[in-house]
Design a protein around this motif. Structure first.
Motif, PDB file in Angstrom:
ATOM      1  N   ASP A 200       0.839  -1.171   0.156  1.00 23.85           N
ATOM      2  CA  ASP A 200       0.151   0.130   0.178  1.00 23.85           C
ATOM      3  C   ASP A 200       1.087   1.176  -0.021  1.00 23.85           C
ATOM      4  O   ASP A 200       1.181   1.837   1.184  1.00 23.85           O
ATOM      5  CB  ASP A 200      -0.810  -0.030   1.118  1.00 23.85           C
ATOM      6  CG  ASP A 200      -1.817   1.132   1.379  1.00 23.85           C
ATOM      7  OD1 ASP A 200      -1.824   1.854   0.412  1.00 23.85           O
ATOM      8  OD2 ASP A 200      -2.877   1.223   2.165  1.00 23.85           O
ATOM      9  N   VAL A 201       0.980   1.689  -1.225  1.00 24.53           N
ATOM     10  CA  VAL A 201       2.130   2.803  -1.314  1.00 24.53           C
ATOM     11  C   VAL A 201       1.514   4.123  -0.610  1.00 24.53           C
ATOM     12  O   VAL A 201       2.506   4.833   0.086  1.00 24.53           O
ATOM     13  CB  VAL A 201       2.327   3.101  -2.785  1.00 24.53           C
ATOM     14  CG1 VAL A 201       3.002   4.271  -3.023  1.00 24.53           C
ATOM     15  CG2 VAL A 201       2.947   1.876  -3.701  1.00 24.53           C
ATOM     16  N   ASP A 202       0.187   4.463  -0.871  1.00 22.08           N
ATOM     17  CA  ASP A 202      -0.286   5.556   0.081  1.00 22.08           C
ATOM     18  C   ASP A 202      -0.325   5.625   1.276  1.00 22.08           C
ATOM     19  O   ASP A 202       0.336   6.447   2.180  1.00 22.08           O
ATOM     20  CB  ASP A 202      -1.770   5.933  -0.376  1.00 22.08           C
ATOM     21  CG  ASP A 202      -1.900   6.462  -1.850  1.00 22.08           C
ATOM     22  OD1 ASP A 202      -1.049   7.373  -2.267  1.00 22.08           O
ATOM     23  OD2 ASP A 202      -2.859   5.848  -2.687  1.00 22.08           O
ATOM     24  N   ALA A 203      -0.529   4.283   2.019  1.00 21.91           N
ATOM     25  CA  ALA A 203      -0.291   4.400   3.761  1.00 21.91           C
ATOM     26  C   ALA A 203       1.201   4.376   3.768  1.00 21.91           C
ATOM     27  O   ALA A 203       1.500   5.080   4.978  1.00 21.91           O
ATOM     28  CB  ALA A 203      -0.972   2.788   3.921  1.00 21.91           C
ATOM     29  N   PHE A 204       2.009   3.644   3.256  1.00 25.56           N
ATOM     30  CA  PHE A 204       3.532   3.825   3.579  1.00 25.56           C
ATOM     31  C   PHE A 204       4.072   4.992   3.765  1.00 25.56           C
ATOM     32  O   PHE A 204       4.779   5.826   4.599  1.00 25.56           O
ATOM     33  CB  PHE A 204       4.422   2.884   2.845  1.00 25.56           C
ATOM     34  CG  PHE A 204       5.659   2.959   2.864  1.00 25.56           C
ATOM     35  CD1 PHE A 204       6.471   2.022   4.198  1.00 25.56           C
ATOM     36  CD2 PHE A 204       6.397   3.591   2.511  1.00 25.56           C
ATOM     37  CE1 PHE A 204       7.654   2.201   4.453  1.00 25.56           C
ATOM     38  CE2 PHE A 204       7.922   3.707   2.671  1.00 25.56           C
ATOM     39  CZ  PHE A 204       8.342   3.076   3.588  1.00 25.56           C
ATOM     40  N   PHE A 205       3.651   5.986   2.202  1.00 33.60           N
ATOM     41  CA  PHE A 205       4.138   7.334   2.061  1.00 33.60           C
ATOM     42  C   PHE A 205       3.815   8.159   3.156  1.00 33.60           C
ATOM     43  O   PHE A 205       4.221   9.299   3.596  1.00 33.60           O
ATOM     44  CB  PHE A 205       4.620   7.400   0.869  1.00 33.60           C
ATOM     45  CG  PHE A 205       5.652   6.757   0.161  1.00 33.60           C
ATOM     46  CD1 PHE A 205       6.701   7.198   0.239  1.00 33.60           C
ATOM     47  CD2 PHE A 205       5.372   5.880  -0.855  1.00 33.60           C
ATOM     48  CE1 PHE A 205       7.868   6.366  -0.369  1.00 33.60           C
ATOM     49  CE2 PHE A 205       6.264   5.089  -1.243  1.00 33.60           C
ATOM     50  CZ  PHE A 205       7.768   5.617  -1.148  1.00 33.60           C
ATOM     51  N   SER A 206       2.324   7.990   3.272  1.00 28.16           N
ATOM     52  CA  SER A 206       1.616   8.927   4.512  1.00 28.16           C
ATOM     53  C   SER A 206       2.557   8.820   5.816  1.00 28.16           C
ATOM     54  O   SER A 206       2.442   9.761   6.443  1.00 28.16           O
ATOM     55  CB  SER A 206       0.224   8.616   4.252  1.00 28.16           C
ATOM     56  OG  SER A 206      -0.466   8.817   3.209  1.00 28.16           O
ATOM     57  N   ALA A 207       2.620   7.771   5.965  1.00 32.48           N
ATOM     58  CA  ALA A 207       3.222   7.359   7.662  1.00 32.48           C
ATOM     59  C   ALA A 207       4.515   8.083   7.421  1.00 32.48           C
ATOM     60  O   ALA A 207       4.764   8.453   8.524  1.00 32.48           O
ATOM     61  CB  ALA A 207       3.322   5.897   7.755  1.00 32.48           C
ATOM     62  N   LEU A 208       5.429   7.677   6.349  1.00 36.70           N
ATOM     63  CA  LEU A 208       6.617   8.264   6.347  1.00 36.70           C
ATOM     64  C   LEU A 208       6.742   9.706   6.518  1.00 36.70           C
ATOM     65  O   LEU A 208       7.348  10.425   7.330  1.00 36.70           O
ATOM     66  CB  LEU A 208       7.448   7.563   5.066  1.00 36.70           C
ATOM     67  CG  LEU A 208       8.872   8.038   4.994  1.00 36.70           C
ATOM     68  CD1 LEU A 208       9.720   7.670   5.816  1.00 36.70           C
ATOM     69  CD2 LEU A 208       9.335   7.914   3.416  1.00 36.70           C
ATOM     70  N   LEU A 209       5.913  10.250   5.680  1.00 41.08           N
ATOM     71  CA  LEU A 209       5.598  11.884   5.714  1.00 41.08           C
ATOM     72  C   LEU A 209       5.346  12.461   7.008  1.00 41.08           C
ATOM     73  O   LEU A 209       5.839  13.271   7.454  1.00 41.08           O
ATOM     74  CB  LEU A 209       4.716  12.485   4.566  1.00 41.08           C
ATOM     75  CG  LEU A 209       4.478  13.739   4.464  1.00 41.08           C
ATOM     76  CD1 LEU A 209       5.895  14.287   4.138  1.00 41.08           C
ATOM     77  CD2 LEU A 209       3.447  13.991   3.485  1.00 41.08           C
ATOM     78  N   ALA A 210       4.281  11.855   7.617  1.00 35.95           N
ATOM     79  CA  ALA A 210       3.955  12.154   8.951  1.00 35.95           C
ATOM     80  C   ALA A 210       4.967  12.075  10.035  1.00 35.95           C
ATOM     81  O   ALA A 210       5.284  12.774  10.699  1.00 35.95           O
ATOM     82  CB  ALA A 210       2.627  11.325   9.455  1.00 35.95           C
TER      83      ALA A 210
END
Length: 171
Positions: free
Chosen positions: A34-44
């Motif tokens: 899940d690219v969106d979940a991973f990069f959302s968590a990373l950005l946060a």
């Protein structure tokens, strides 16, 4: 703002893979489901931890007496030279201990990524428990992994602190 609120906000407000299409190719390269979940968590995590690290660095630099800056300028140094040769070497010794704490907090805070579906260590523990009913063993393994991560981070940062404190005598 709590980290979990930031994660929810970024994940449910933005579709990062549509805003930044290159994230899809990175996700495939890194085998991220899940690219969106991973990069959302990373950005946060980056925004949250970056703010704290910025404050740690700022406080470390501001802790150096103003007289150090003025004395170096009176010797003919420009602003860059004063910061590079006088202020930063002193500030780094002050910054390292709280910076270590922030790195350890980052390791622990990464477990919150589970709330938006990122398959990290805590998420894997719950998956193992759901499939095999071996939750205790999985939790023990994850606990050991977190201990290894935090102890190795502390060890490396202690080495960095020792390196930067060489030649400095405590009063």
């Amino acid at each position: 703002m709590p980290l979990i609120v930031q994660m929810f906000f970024i994940y449910f407000t933005f579709t990062l893979s549509q805003i930044f299409p290159f994230l899809n190719s990175w996700g495939k390269f890194l085998h991220i489901q899940d690219v969106d979940a991973f990069f959302s968590a990373l950005l946060a995590l980056i925004l949250y931890t970056g703010a704290y690290i910025g404050e740690v660095v700022k406080a470390g630099i501001n802790s150096i007496p103003k007289g150090q800056f003025e004395a170096a300028q009176s010797l003919g140094m420009n602003r860059f030279q004063v910061m590079w040769y006088i202020i930063y070497p002193q500030a780094i010794r002050i910054i390292i201990p709280p910076l270590t704490s922030q790195f350890l907090n980052l390791i622990k805070n990464s477990s919150l990524a589970m709330t938006i579906g990122v398959a990290e260590l805590t998420f894997a523990t719950q998956q193992i428990d759901a499939e095999t009913f071996r939750g205790f063993e999985a939790a023990t393994a994850v606990t050991i992994l977190y201990i290894i991560l935090t102890l190795s981070t502390s060890f490396v940062m202690n080495l960095v602190e020792i390196k930067f404190s060489k030649g400095v005598k405590n009063a």
